[in-house]
Design an enzyme around this catalytic site. Structure first.
Site, PDB file in Angstrom:
ATOM      1  N   ASP A  45       0.862  -1.182   0.000  1.00  0.00           N
ATOM      2  CA  ASP A  45       0.000   0.000   0.000  1.00  0.00           C
ATOM      3  C   ASP A  45       0.898   1.231   0.000  1.00  0.00           C
ATOM      4  O   ASP A  45       2.122   1.113   0.199  1.00  0.00           O
ATOM      5  CB  ASP A  45      -0.901   0.000   1.267  1.00  0.00           C
ATOM      6  CG  ASP A  45      -2.210   0.768   1.069  1.00  0.00           C
ATOM      7  OD1 ASP A  45      -2.150   2.002   0.911  1.00  0.00           O
ATOM      8  OD2 ASP A  45      -3.267   0.135   1.061  1.00  0.00           O
ATOM      9  N   ASP A  69       3.427   1.855  -4.495  1.00  0.00           N
ATOM     10  CA  ASP A  69       2.412   2.594  -5.246  1.00  0.00           C
ATOM     11  C   ASP A  69       2.136   1.783  -6.508  1.00  0.00           C
ATOM     12  O   ASP A  69       3.031   1.610  -7.349  1.00  0.00           O
ATOM     13  CB  ASP A  69       2.936   4.001  -5.592  1.00  0.00           C
ATOM     14  CG  ASP A  69       1.894   4.833  -6.328  1.00  0.00           C
ATOM     15  OD1 ASP A  69       1.024   4.258  -7.020  1.00  0.00           O
ATOM     16  OD2 ASP A  69       1.948   6.079  -6.220  1.00  0.00           O
ATOM     17  N   VAL A  70       0.914   1.280  -6.639  1.00  0.00           N
ATOM     18  CA  VAL A  70       0.596   0.341  -7.726  1.00  0.00           C
ATOM     19  C   VAL A  70       0.697   0.966  -9.115  1.00  0.00           C
ATOM     20  O   VAL A  70       0.683   0.251 -10.113  1.00  0.00           O
ATOM     21  CB  VAL A  70      -0.815  -0.278  -7.546  1.00  0.00           C
ATOM     22  CG1 VAL A  70      -0.839  -1.247  -6.390  1.00  0.00           C
ATOM     23  CG2 VAL A  70      -1.895   0.797  -7.409  1.00  0.00           C
ATOM     24  N   ASN A  96      -5.989  -5.434  -5.737  1.00  0.00           N
ATOM     25  CA  ASN A  96      -7.170  -4.851  -5.078  1.00  0.00           C
ATOM     26  C   ASN A  96      -7.141  -3.323  -5.044  1.00  0.00           C
ATOM     27  O   ASN A  96      -8.202  -2.695  -5.105  1.00  0.00           O
ATOM     28  CB  ASN A  96      -7.262  -5.398  -3.646  1.00  0.00           C
ATOM     29  CG  ASN A  96      -8.172  -4.542  -2.775  1.00  0.00           C
ATOM     30  OD1 ASN A  96      -9.391  -4.591  -2.882  1.00  0.00           O
ATOM     31  ND2 ASN A  96      -7.571  -3.713  -1.907  1.00  0.00           N
ATOM     32  N   TYR A 161     -14.802   5.886 -13.824  1.00  0.00           N
ATOM     33  CA  TYR A 161     -14.479   4.743 -12.949  1.00  0.00           C
ATOM     34  C   TYR A 161     -14.952   3.442 -13.603  1.00  0.00           C
ATOM     35  O   TYR A 161     -14.245   2.439 -13.602  1.00  0.00           O
ATOM     36  CB  TYR A 161     -15.164   4.969 -11.602  1.00  0.00           C
ATOM     37  CG  TYR A 161     -15.002   3.868 -10.563  1.00  0.00           C
ATOM     38  CD1 TYR A 161     -13.788   3.668  -9.911  1.00  0.00           C
ATOM     39  CD2 TYR A 161     -16.088   3.054 -10.213  1.00  0.00           C
ATOM     40  CE1 TYR A 161     -13.657   2.678  -8.947  1.00  0.00           C
ATOM     41  CE2 TYR A 161     -15.967   2.066  -9.247  1.00  0.00           C
ATOM     42  CZ  TYR A 161     -14.748   1.887  -8.618  1.00  0.00           C
ATOM     43  OH  TYR A 161     -14.617   0.900  -7.658  1.00  0.00           O
ATOM     44  N   LYS A 165     -12.870   0.058 -14.532  1.00  0.00           N
ATOM     45  CA  LYS A 165     -13.208  -1.247 -13.946  1.00  0.00           C
ATOM     46  C   LYS A 165     -13.650  -2.256 -15.015  1.00  0.00           C
ATOM     47  O   LYS A 165     -13.452  -3.462 -14.856  1.00  0.00           O
ATOM     48  CB  LYS A 165     -14.282  -1.078 -12.873  1.00  0.00           C
ATOM     49  CG  LYS A 165     -13.772  -0.368 -11.613  1.00  0.00           C
ATOM     50  CD  LYS A 165     -12.619  -1.121 -10.963  1.00  0.00           C
ATOM     51  CE  LYS A 165     -12.302  -0.631  -9.570  1.00  0.00           C
ATOM     52  NZ  LYS A 165     -11.124  -1.317  -8.983  1.00  0.00           N
ATOM     53  N   THR A 198     -16.578   0.528   3.463  1.00  0.00           N
ATOM     54  CA  THR A 198     -15.130   0.754   3.627  1.00  0.00           C
ATOM     55  C   THR A 198     -14.888   2.265   3.677  1.00  0.00           C
ATOM     56  O   THR A 198     -15.783   3.046   3.345  1.00  0.00           O
ATOM     57  CB  THR A 198     -14.333   0.194   2.424  1.00  0.00           C
ATOM     58  OG1 THR A 198     -14.654   0.997   1.269  1.00  0.00           O
ATOM     59  CG2 THR A 198     -14.635  -1.263   2.142  1.00  0.00           C
TER      60      THR A 198
HETATM   61  N1  LIG Z   1     -16.051   0.059  -1.311  1.00  0.00           N
HETATM   62  C1  LIG Z   1     -16.843  -0.234  -2.330  1.00  0.00           C
HETATM   63  O1  LIG Z   1     -18.064   0.003  -2.263  1.00  0.00           O
HETATM   64  C2  LIG Z   1     -16.288  -0.880  -3.571  1.00  0.00           C
HETATM   65  C3  LIG Z   1     -17.193  -1.375  -4.512  1.00  0.00           C
HETATM   66  C4  LIG Z   1     -16.717  -1.987  -5.671  1.00  0.00           C
HETATM   67  C5  LIG Z   1     -15.357  -2.089  -5.883  1.00  0.00           C
HETATM   68  N2  LIG Z   1     -14.482  -1.591  -4.952  1.00  0.00           N
HETATM   69  C6  LIG Z   1     -13.066  -1.741  -5.248  1.00  0.00           C
HETATM   70  O2  LIG Z   1     -12.468  -2.473  -4.199  1.00  0.00           O
HETATM   71  C7  LIG Z   1     -11.088  -2.100  -4.079  1.00  0.00           C
HETATM   72  C8  LIG Z   1     -10.803  -1.737  -2.624  1.00  0.00           C
HETATM   73  O3  LIG Z   1     -11.645  -0.646  -2.285  1.00  0.00           O
HETATM   74  P1  LIG Z   1     -11.944  -0.219  -0.772  1.00  0.00           P
HETATM   75  O4  LIG Z   1     -13.369   0.152  -0.722  1.00  0.00           O
HETATM   76  O5  LIG Z   1     -11.382  -1.207   0.177  1.00  0.00           O
HETATM   77  O6  LIG Z   1     -11.100   1.150  -0.763  1.00  0.00           O
HETATM   78  P2  LIG Z   1     -10.324   1.881   0.457  1.00  0.00           P
HETATM   79  O7  LIG Z   1     -10.123   3.273  -0.003  1.00  0.00           O
HETATM   80  O8  LIG Z   1     -11.053   1.647   1.718  1.00  0.00           O
HETATM   81  O9  LIG Z   1      -8.940   1.101   0.463  1.00  0.00           O
HETATM   82  C9  LIG Z   1      -8.117   1.154  -0.686  1.00  0.00           C
HETATM   83  C10 LIG Z   1      -6.668   1.009  -0.294  1.00  0.00           C
HETATM   84  O10 LIG Z   1      -5.886   1.160  -1.501  1.00  0.00           O
HETATM   85  C11 LIG Z   1      -4.793   2.011  -1.209  1.00  0.00           C
HETATM   86  N3  LIG Z   1      -4.327   2.687  -2.423  1.00  0.00           N
HETATM   87  C12 LIG Z   1      -4.910   3.714  -3.071  1.00  0.00           C
HETATM   88  N4  LIG Z   1      -4.133   4.098  -4.092  1.00  0.00           N
HETATM   89  C13 LIG Z   1      -3.043   3.300  -4.084  1.00  0.00           C
HETATM   90  C14 LIG Z   1      -1.878   3.221  -4.879  1.00  0.00           C
HETATM   91  N5  LIG Z   1      -1.669   4.068  -5.905  1.00  0.00           N
HETATM   92  N6  LIG Z   1      -0.969   2.260  -4.595  1.00  0.00           N
HETATM   93  C15 LIG Z   1      -1.166   1.415  -3.554  1.00  0.00           C
HETATM   94  N7  LIG Z   1      -2.220   1.456  -2.755  1.00  0.00           N
HETATM   95  C16 LIG Z   1      -3.160   2.402  -3.018  1.00  0.00           C
HETATM   96  C17 LIG Z   1      -5.312   2.987  -0.168  1.00  0.00           C
HETATM   97  O11 LIG Z   1      -4.241   3.583   0.573  1.00  0.00           O
HETATM   98  C18 LIG Z   1      -6.192   2.088   0.688  1.00  0.00           C
HETATM   99  O12 LIG Z   1      -5.478   1.490   1.745  1.00  0.00           O
HETATM  100  C19 LIG Z   1     -10.882  -0.952  -5.059  1.00  0.00           C
HETATM  101  O13 LIG Z   1     -10.323  -1.464  -6.259  1.00  0.00           O
HETATM  102  C20 LIG Z   1     -12.286  -0.438  -5.297  1.00  0.00           C
HETATM  103  O14 LIG Z   1     -12.399   0.216  -6.539  1.00  0.00           O
HETATM  104  C21 LIG Z   1     -14.921  -1.000  -3.799  1.00  0.00           C
END
Ligand SMILES: NC(=O)c1ccc[n+]([C@@H]2O[C@H](COP(=O)([O-])OP(=O)(O)OC[C@H]3O[C@@H](n4cnc5c(N)ncnc54)[C@H](O)[C@@H]3O)[C@@H](O)[C@H]2O)c1
Length: 256
Positions: A45, A69-70, A96, A161, A165, A198
């Site tokens: 992360d 950083d991804v 993720n 977005y 995706k 989240t």
């Molecule tokens: N929460 C939702 O409702 C939801 C729904 C569908 C899909 N998603 C997807 O699920 C995944 C996780 O989402 P979440 O809700 O847990 O988000 P979150 O924001 O709670 O957690 C995401 C994590 O990714 C990290 N991150 C962000 N940019 C980064 C980078 N450039 N390099 C490395 N790490 C990085 C952040 O620091 C954080 O710890 C994402 O791909 C999101 O698009 C989430």
């Protein structure tokens, strides 16, 4: 080709699993679930404090954290070089990390567009491309890419977005068949969460959250653990013949 005989059954004992975005939300829940299932987890992360807090509570020993950083190729290369040195292989890659914001196409600048594509889609390419040599050494590896219901169906304000995706969705299928065609024992699937409770989804207003709940047949948000369960299944040998497909975890949202 992938072995017809599951090596690990339903668990992940002895496996090495790398999870991006593991400091919080779905990524942290996934790291916890892999650790509970017996895996050694590599948590990546940009949020180093979050990583430290998450790794501290994991079951088992030997887990590692990386500031990765991804969107940065060099970060992937240096983290994976270290993984190779320490573990010599990788069994599971969970792409993720992601980010999104509600903005129509017409309110999105080119800079914002590129940021969305970089975090959600470039990240999956870079992880897949550079982790592949280590995944090939597993003999029974899996990649799980976290897409979204927004990669399947659109909503006003989610256009950029959704485009990113949807890219993750098709890229996962393409990777699966390219692995199979080239004799790589790596299965690749995508998970499509609906609304998950989240830090990312909490950034929206109370009204928007209530409307989202109402739009879901099950009437609630998912917990991050419910998404982690789907990821663990796809990464396990219980899913040994599940390849190039998508698992929607949305409380029935896309069924309506
Ligand atoms: N929460 C939702 O409702 C939801 C729904 C569908 C899909 N998603 C997807 O699920 C995944 C996780 O989402 P979440 O809700 O847990 O988000 P979150 O924001 O709670 O957690 C995401 C994590 O990714 C990290 N991150 C962000 N940019 C980064 C980078 N450039 N390099 C490395 N790490 C990085 C952040 O620091 C954080 O710890 C994402 O791909 C999101 O698009 C989430």
């Amino acid at each position: 080709m992938p072995s017809a005989k599951p090596a690990n059954g339903r668990g992940h004992g002895g496996r090495i699993a790398l999870v991006t975005g593991a400091a919080k939300g779905i990524g942290a829940a996934t790291a916890r679930a892999f650790a509970e299932a017996g895996a050694t987890v590599i948590l990546c992360d940009i949020d180093e404090e979050g990583l430290a807090a998450t790794v501290a509570e994991l079951q088992g020993e030997g887990h590692r954290t990386f500031r990765l950083d991804v969107t940065v190729e060099e970060d992937w290369l240096s983290a994976l070089a270290e993984v190779e040195k320490v573990f010599g292989r990788l069994d599971v890659l969970v792409n993720n990390a992601g980010w999104g914001t509600l903005r129509t196409i017409f309110d999105t600048s080119f800079e914002q567009w590129r940021k969305l594509i970089a975090i959600n889609l470039d990240s999956v390419f870079l992880g897949t491309r550079h982790a592949m040599p280590l995944l090939e050494k597993s003999g029974s590896a899996a990649i799980v890419n976290v897409s979204s219901i927004r990669g399947l169906v659109v909503g006003v304000g989610a256009g950029p977005y959704s485009a990113a995706k949807a890219g993750v969705h098709i890229f996962s299928k393409a990777t699966a068949i390219e692995c199979a065609a080239t004799g790589r024992a790596v299965r690749v699937n995508s998970v499509h969460p609906g609304f998950v409770d989240t830090p990312l989804s909490r950034a929206t207003s109370d009204e928007a959250r209530a409307a989202r709940r109402q739009s879901v047949p099950q009437g609630r948000y998912a917990t991050p653990e419910e998404i982690a369960d789907a990821i663990l299944f796809l990464a396990s040998d219980a899913a040994s013949y599940v390849n190039g497909t998508e698992l929607v975890v949305d409380g029935g949202f896309t069924a309506t």
